[in-house]
Design an enzyme around this catalytic site. Sequence first.
Site, PDB file in Angstrom:
ATOM      1  N   TYR B 109      28.972  29.253  41.139  1.00 10.68           N
ATOM      2  CA  TYR B 109      28.037  28.915  42.104  1.00 10.68           C
ATOM      3  C   TYR B 109      28.260  29.392  43.370  1.00 10.68           C
ATOM      4  O   TYR B 109      29.630  29.113  43.795  1.00 10.68           O
ATOM      5  CB  TYR B 109      27.697  27.382  42.094  1.00 10.68           C
ATOM      6  CG  TYR B 109      26.787  26.985  43.270  1.00 10.68           C
ATOM      7  CD1 TYR B 109      25.272  26.879  43.255  1.00 10.68           C
ATOM      8  CD2 TYR B 109      27.343  26.653  44.539  1.00 10.68           C
ATOM      9  CE1 TYR B 109      24.596  26.350  44.326  1.00 10.68           C
ATOM     10  CE2 TYR B 109      26.633  26.487  45.676  1.00 10.68           C
ATOM     11  CZ  TYR B 109      25.175  26.175  45.604  1.00 10.68           C
ATOM     12  OH  TYR B 109      24.292  26.112  46.332  1.00 10.68           O
ATOM     13  N   GLU B 197      21.312  31.218  47.950  1.00  7.47           N
ATOM     14  CA  GLU B 197      21.922  30.311  47.064  1.00  7.47           C
ATOM     15  C   GLU B 197      21.842  31.222  45.418  1.00  7.47           C
ATOM     16  O   GLU B 197      20.965  31.697  45.097  1.00  7.47           O
ATOM     17  CB  GLU B 197      21.274  29.330  46.576  1.00  7.47           C
ATOM     18  CG  GLU B 197      21.951  28.288  45.728  1.00  7.47           C
ATOM     19  CD  GLU B 197      21.185  26.871  45.488  1.00  7.47           C
ATOM     20  OE1 GLU B 197      21.792  25.823  46.061  1.00  7.47           O
ATOM     21  OE2 GLU B 197      20.028  26.788  45.180  1.00  7.47           O
TER      22      GLU B 197
END
Lengths: 331, 388
Positions: B109, B197
């Site tokens: 991530y 993101e």
Amino acid sequence: MSILVNKKTRLVVQGITGAEGTFHTKQMIEYGSFVVAGVTPGKGGTFYEGNEKDRFSKSIPIFNTVLEAVRKQRANTSIIFVPAAFAADAILEAADAGVKLIVAITEGIPVNDMVKVYEFIQKKKVRLVGPNCPGVITPGEAKIGIMPGFIHIPGPVGIISRSGTLTYETVDQLTRRGIGQSTCLGIGGDPIIGTRFLDAIKLFNRDKATKVIVMIGEIGGTAEEEAAEFIKAKVRKPVIGFIAGQTAPPGRRMGHAGAIISGGKGTAEEKMKAMRAAGIVIVENPALIGAAVENALKKTQRGKKGHGKGRASRMFSAAHKPSRKSKKLNP
Amino acid sequence: MKIHEYQAKEIIRKYGVAIPKGEVAFSIGEAVKAAEKIGGSRWVVKAQIHAGGRGKGGGVKLADSPEDVREKAGEILGMRLVTHQTGPEGRIVRRLLVEQGIAIAKEMYVGITLDRQRSQNVVMASTEGGVEIEKVAAETPEKILKEYIDPMLGFQTFQARRLCFGLGLAGEALKNGVKFLLALSRAYDASDASLAEINPLVLTEEGHVLALDAKMNFEDNALFRHPEYESLRDIEEEDSFEVEASASNLNYIKLDGNVGCMVNGAGLAMATMDIIKIAGGMPANFLDVGGGANAQTVEAGFKIILKDPNVKAILINIFGGIVRCDRVAEGVVEAAKNVEVQIPIVIRLAGTNAELAAEILQKSGLRFLVARDLQDAAEQVTQAIAEL
């Protein structure tokens, strides 16, 4: 006494010749604020008396730069009405010119501009209030902002709030009860602001004229929690708190760029819990803020006199000239 | 402002972020063509909506032949996709992203956003990719690595390196990871994003570091610097009420209750919603009419509130500061005549010229319920609904 602004505040208005700037400069002069200069690049050397709609009662010298306004008129505070696209630059200019306090009224300044502004003002050790805020008022002394002056009266209550009209609502509830304010500070609804709850609480805690502090928060961020921690450790004055947005759903931005519950953080519930744990009196119903402040004032009065008789209204006049007793009460 | 995954990927690619080969498709035919153009033997068909959790809701499917792409695109296109972010009503899928299938070695991530507490942007990375990052942050905060971006310097190479070592990358993968993070931070900065993101960020079996998914939000205050974003807007993903409100410069958010609210100022608007609930009612909306509450804004406000069939009564709460209450009252009277509001209207006007305003309302001949304060207003409006 008061915080941030008073009779000695020498104000320069950035963006004075714009419609907003003109309108509010007139209001500020009428309130008695000491406006010493205006800045509009390109109009330096002229004098400004308002436009056809809003005429000033006096003539204000205009400068091309804030630096000149500081040097020639000894301006120590700036208020900014410059449009959002140019507002960050205006704040940087004021900070660089050496004023002590900058009040940025402008709404809609890009966050990435503010990231840089925030860093710069830390370095310059200048205080910024706002942006996207109603400003600061010390009733009876100076109005550096866009709030309606007439609803305020001088007195012992310090108010800090993230919102404009909700601050007016709070002030109105107090004034109707005959309770005055030491200074009212709208810190603004953006994610990045110069003065946070914590900073304002520290100032009110040191101010002898402030007997009770009111904190009007709202959903989003963790600034209320941050202030609550400090209050728990350091503040002995009564603090009354309200958090707007108890009914707001997560993930939706409620008007203010900062008012959003994201990733489960920043809920009203969480904030109220942290504030209660710090000994702050939480008012859930916004109509009852005035009553809660009156209660708290009565208690401080009782504490001071050692019996339960003190009428709140009697001590308000006393608040202007803090006695030795109050010094002992608030070390 | 939110955009689709395929749009976010196009933007970050321009700054040098590695992404899988892919094409957007608005029809089944286009999806098949896209697959043929991309080539290979494995594809992913992804629903494009402005919400996360698409995979769990059945909006992301693998296909291993162009025929299979046709079938999967047919299943997804037009479906009502319900995820934890869409609410129970879900979203109709109108666009697809067809991408090459990737042989994933590792899912990670990375996200960039503003840290409000520090007033700085932060790059966050975690080995726990592909899952809800909020959950990771809450349960195992030590698994979120953070590097704050110095506003004067920008994101630095050593910071990217630190994050990549923290992610366990080595050799070629490390080099690719550093390059990826630096490019992503450039994209974030230059496009005035409020969020970039990548979840998951993947390491392929060949050692490439790729953005398998991409989410990007633009900061609303900076939109004036980016007129090019207007073409990226997907009105169908936005609430039609809210689109209309913003066209009239009103700030409106639809909620589930039956008390329509019209207030000046965001904080007071939220406080008004709160007191309605305390009085036993439920707010139908958040509506901030801003500083200039005149006849036009009030009229636009009435129209938007009344489009919601659940609204049974309206509460107007204006604190006149610079705005004079008598002007607001005149505006309300005019607007109420123009719009012909059939449901009870409770009005509370405080501040500048409030008494004059009350007089105007009473003399208007219209049936307004004039409240003396906030509490009274909330009680009157819930009472009015109870009596219906």
